[in-house]
Design a protein around this motif. Structure first.
Motif, PDB file in Angstrom:
ATOM      1  N   UNK A 126     -38.819  21.617 -79.603  1.00  0.00           N
ATOM      2  CA  UNK A 126     -38.537  22.269 -78.322  1.00  0.00           C
ATOM      3  C   UNK A 126     -39.770  22.235 -77.435  1.00  0.00           C
ATOM      4  N   UNK A 127     -40.953  22.395 -78.058  1.00  0.00           N
ATOM      5  CA  UNK A 127     -42.184  22.370 -77.257  1.00  0.00           C
ATOM      6  C   UNK A 127     -42.422  20.971 -76.680  1.00  0.00           C
ATOM      7  N   UNK A 128     -42.180  19.946 -77.491  1.00  0.00           N
ATOM      8  CA  UNK A 128     -42.340  18.590 -76.970  1.00  0.00           C
ATOM      9  C   UNK A 128     -41.390  18.312 -75.812  1.00  0.00           C
ATOM     10  N   UNK A 129     -40.237  18.967 -75.805  1.00  0.00           N
ATOM     11  CA  UNK A 129     -39.222  18.687 -74.770  1.00  0.00           C
ATOM     12  C   UNK A 129     -39.375  19.574 -73.537  1.00  0.00           C
ATOM     13  N   UNK A 130     -40.459  20.344 -73.475  1.00  0.00           N
ATOM     14  CA  UNK A 130     -40.651  21.292 -72.369  1.00  0.00           C
ATOM     15  C   UNK A 130     -40.457  20.672 -70.979  1.00  0.00           C
ATOM     16  N   UNK A 131     -41.097  19.535 -70.681  1.00  0.00           N
ATOM     17  CA  UNK A 131     -40.928  18.971 -69.320  1.00  0.00           C
ATOM     18  C   UNK A 131     -39.459  18.721 -68.981  1.00  0.00           C
TER      19      UNK A 131
END
Lengths: 185, 625
Positions: A126-131
């Protein structure tokens, strides 16, 4: 009830057994549309008007793609840049997508344990997909938490079959329940 | 025996010396052969004298062979497509010019039979000269080019009936017995029957004997045997025709048209072509040797007046035909000036008329000289009309009225605005880049000007026109002209006069591309390359390949192909040892295919291949499913 649009992006599907397995389980129902971006736009020349019309005709969108270098394949970015236009999807008068919902279906080669704060990559999926999450909320849409299949390189055929069934079920659930407009953003 | 060898050496040496010189001077091979004949003839070196007549006799077979080939090339489908132009404009040209020249002949004191024969001979134009010059200037596709082609085609065909009709003129007694034409009733009746039988026989032979015969010969795969059969056909039919008192040329022409639809057309053509070329060369040399130069030197002014007069009559008739056919003024000029010379068929017809004693020796020599002179003048006349006349009529070289763009200089010049150039131009215009256009089709130029393009009319291979179009201030010259000749001339001129220009050049294919690169074109674009790869990509998609993978494969291949082309460019000169272009092309193809074998189309394209990764991680070879 919600109309679901799967925006599938894989530059080499013929070399991906995991994604072929997932695609076999996309439910064949009238309220789920499957859209193969790399097949439709091999030259990256995205048809903006057609894509926007399709978005308007659906309620829930799923970016379905493998995770490459902690990100979506390049055609997804091209699609976002061209289709989610200023004044249409965001900015003044950009309300076309308001109240809809969007999320990811992602496959990763690394195991789930690698995508943890203490794991090999140091961040969660989820953090990697933030943008991309912010892209969704900027357009006034509700962010749907990602569906993920991890550790694809080591999955047995039975594992793949199970993952496929899980995916089919997840999509059906989106179509059956998640379409109701969320509380105003 | 030895005298035969001596003669052969004399003729061959004269040809080998004179023809290349004539070619270099831009006069064409026919004039070269004529000059060779003059040189060895009784009035210059005197190597050949009386026996020239015997040589003529043998060489006339070249004419027979030429007509067989004319018949072969007369594709019925093509003729049918052009039938209205050919029969309308072509017939009008031959009939009107013959009449006008014959009238002039009567006026200068020829008997009517001779005047008619001379008129018909002078009505012919030179296919070789006209088509070559239209091709060089890229004008074949214009209205003028098409109509010129139609006229030449009709003339080619008209020679046959003319050869058949001339004996009737000759048979007439010198007395003014105009109507009887010397035909007794019974022999005439018999003769008609014999002609019909012979013609029918040729048709039947062509259909039911020659084609099966050629098939069985082709199966032996002996090339010389095929050549022998081709010669046998021509000689056999000529013999048959002479047997029934008909023109051999007519018979072989007929056989040619019948075989034109058979699968052996191209093979027959290429087998007989060298024989035809040599025998015709011999024929023209014979003509040159038999021109009586005392006539010319005695009355140079008379010959000059006659030549100019004939050319003027021809041009005026063509001018009328062009205008009646609603050609624009400049197209009419190109058409009428282009066809105003007298052609090589005139030698054939004049020689035939002399043989039949329709014309006496003096007049024959005079008109042969007139014909040769008009052919030599043809390039000069068209040069004068192109520079002096054309810019003053119809479509002007520069855009007529564009006050606000006179000083405006475009960075891009596009030469040639047919399909290719117009696509480039439209693309640039769609993106706000105005280009200056050069085109030599006046009809198209008029249309483009109406559409607001800045168009210069004329031959883009001329330095002064490029200069007028702003080549000095431009930075890019796009060559989109049709055909290699025009493109080569353009690149040469531009390189010499405007070295600062970036030359981006359209080429038909690999061979042309190399020629143009050698001349200094900066970027060469092969017409088929993108299209054929695009088609290949679509084939892959139809076969179920993923669109993006097929697309990448196409991109990779295009890049590889472009590199391979650059790599092979130097080695191409090693291939120059091959005399024929076709052989060179095949050798090049072979080099390419060999390089393809060593090339892995997917090398370096393993991104996103999870099977490879999986194999490395799990230690299993990549699965194929």
């Amino acid at each position: 009830m919600a109309r679901v649009l799967v925006l599938f992006a894989h530059p080499r599907l013929e070399k991906s057994r995991t994604n072929r397995a997932l695609l076999r389980h996309v439910p064949r129902r009238p309220d789920i549309t499957f859209h193969d971006l790399y097949e439709r736009y091999p030259d990256f020349n995205v048809d903006i008007a057609a894509e926007q019309a399709q978005l308007v005709a659906h309620d829930v969108f799923v970016w379905h793609h493998p995770l490459y270098w902690y990100n979506a394949p390049p055609l997804v970015k091209q699609w976002i840049d061209l289709v989610l236009a200023f004044g249409w999807a965001y900015g003044p008068g950009g309300t076309a997508l308001r109240g809809k919902a969007m999320g990811h279906a992602v496959t990763t080669g690394g195991p789930e344990a690698a995508y943890q704060a203490q794991g090999y990559h140091g961040f969660t999926l989820a953090e990697f997909l933030r943008p991309l999450e912010r892209t969704v909320t900027l357009c006034g849409m509700r962010w749907v938490p990602p569906f993920a299949v991890h550790g694809t390189h080591r999955l047995s055929d039975a594992d793949l079959e199970a993952a496929g069934e899980r995916y089919g079920h997840w999509l059906s659930t989106l179509a059956d329940h998640a379409g109701a407009p969320a509380a105003t953003p | 025996m030895s005298s035969l060898l001596v003669q052969a050496v004399v003729y061959l040496a004269a040809a080998v010396v004179c023809v290349p010189v004539a070619k270099r001077l831009g006069m064409g091979s026919v004039l070269g052969y004529l000059a060779a004949g003059v040189a060895i003839g009784p009035f210059v070196l005197g190597f050949v004298g009386r026996e020239g007549a015997d040589v003529m006799h043998a060489a006339e077979f070249g004419v027979v062979m030429m007509l067989f080939l004319v018949g072969l090339e007369l594709e019925p489908a093509k003729f049918w497509r052009m039938r209205q132009t050919v029969l309308g404009i072509g017939a009008a040209q031959v009939v009107l010019t013959t009449a006008a020249c014959a009238a002039a002949g009567l006026a200068i004191g020829l008997p009517w039979q001779a005047a008619l024969a001379v008129g018909a001979a002078l009505a012919m134009s030179s296919t070789a000269i006209t088509l070559q010059s239209l091709k060089e200037k890229g004008l074949l596709g214009t209205a003028a080019g098409q109509q010129s082609f139609a006229v030449l085609l009709f003339q080619d065909i008209a020679v046959i009936p003319l050869l058949a009709l001339f004996p009737l003129l000759g048979a007439a007694p010198a007395a003014a017995d105009a109507h009887g034409a010397g035909l007794d009733h019974l022999p005439g009746w018999m003769r008609t029957l014999a002609v019909l039988v012979a013609v029918g026989l040729v048709v039947l032979l062509g259909r039911f004997v020659i084609v099966p015969l050629l098939r069985s010969v082709a199966r032996t795969r002996l090339r010389e045997l095929f050549t022998a059969s081709a010669l046998l056909i021509v000689v056999g039919i000529a013999l048959l025709m002479q047997g029934v008192g008909l023109s051999a040329a007519l018979g072989t022409f007929l056989a040619g048209t019948i075989l034109a639809t058979s699968e052996f057309r191209h093979e027959l053509e290429s087998d007989l072509d060298p024989f035809k070329g040599l025998l015709l060369g011999l024929f023209f040399m014979g003509v040159g040797a038999s021109i009586d130069f005392r006539l010319v030197s005695d009355a140079p002014i008379r010959i000059a007046m006659l030549t100019l007069g004939v050319m003027a009559i021809k041009a005026v008739v063509l001018l009328g035909i062009g205008r009646a056919g609603r050609l624009s003024l400049d197209q009419t000029l190109i058409f009428s000036v282009g066809l105003s010379q007298v052609g090589e068929f005139a030698f054939v017809l004049l020689a035939f008329a002399a043989q039949l004693a329709i014309l006496d020796g003096a007049w024959t020599g005079t008109f042969m000289a007139v014909t040769a002179l008009s052919m030599a003048l043809a390039p000069i006349v068209s040069f004068v009309s192109e520079r002096g006349l054309l810019p003053r009529v119809g479509t002007r070289a520069k855009p007529a009225r564009a006050p606000d763009t006179v000083d405006e200089r475009h960075a891009v010049i596009i030469a040639g605005f047919s399909h290719f150039g117009s696509t480039v131009g439209r693309f640039l215009r769609a993106n706000g880049v105005a280009a200056t256009i050069l085109d030599n089709d006046s009809d198209r130029v008029d249309l483009l000007r109406k559409m607001g393009f800045k168009v210069y009319y004329g031959d883009a291979t001329r330095a002064d026109l490029l200069e007028a179009a702003g080549a000095r201030e431009a930075s890019i010259l796009v060559s989109a002209v049709d055909g290699l000749d025009a493109a080569q001339a353009l690149v040469r001129t531009a390189r010499r006069h405007f070295p600062h220009l970036t030359l981006m050049v359209r080429a038909r294919h690999r061979m042309d591309a190399y020629e143009l690169m050698d001349l200094g074109a900066d970027r060469v674009y092969r017409e088929h390359q993108d299209t054929s790869i695009r088609l290949g990509v679509d084939v892959l998609r139809r076969l179920g390949h993923r669109a993006y993978s097929a697309y990448r494969a196409g991109q990779q291949f295009a890049k590889y192909d472009e590199n391979a082309m650059g790599k092979l460019a130097p080695s191409r000169h090693d291939l120059a040892q091959y005399i024929s272009n076709v052989r060179q092309e095949i050798a090049l193809q072979e080099a390419l295919l060999t390089a393809d074998l060593a090339h892995d189309p997917t090398a370096g394209d393993h991104a996103w291949d999870s099977e490879e990764m999986r194999g490395a991680i799990t230690g299993r070879p990549p699965a194929s499913t």
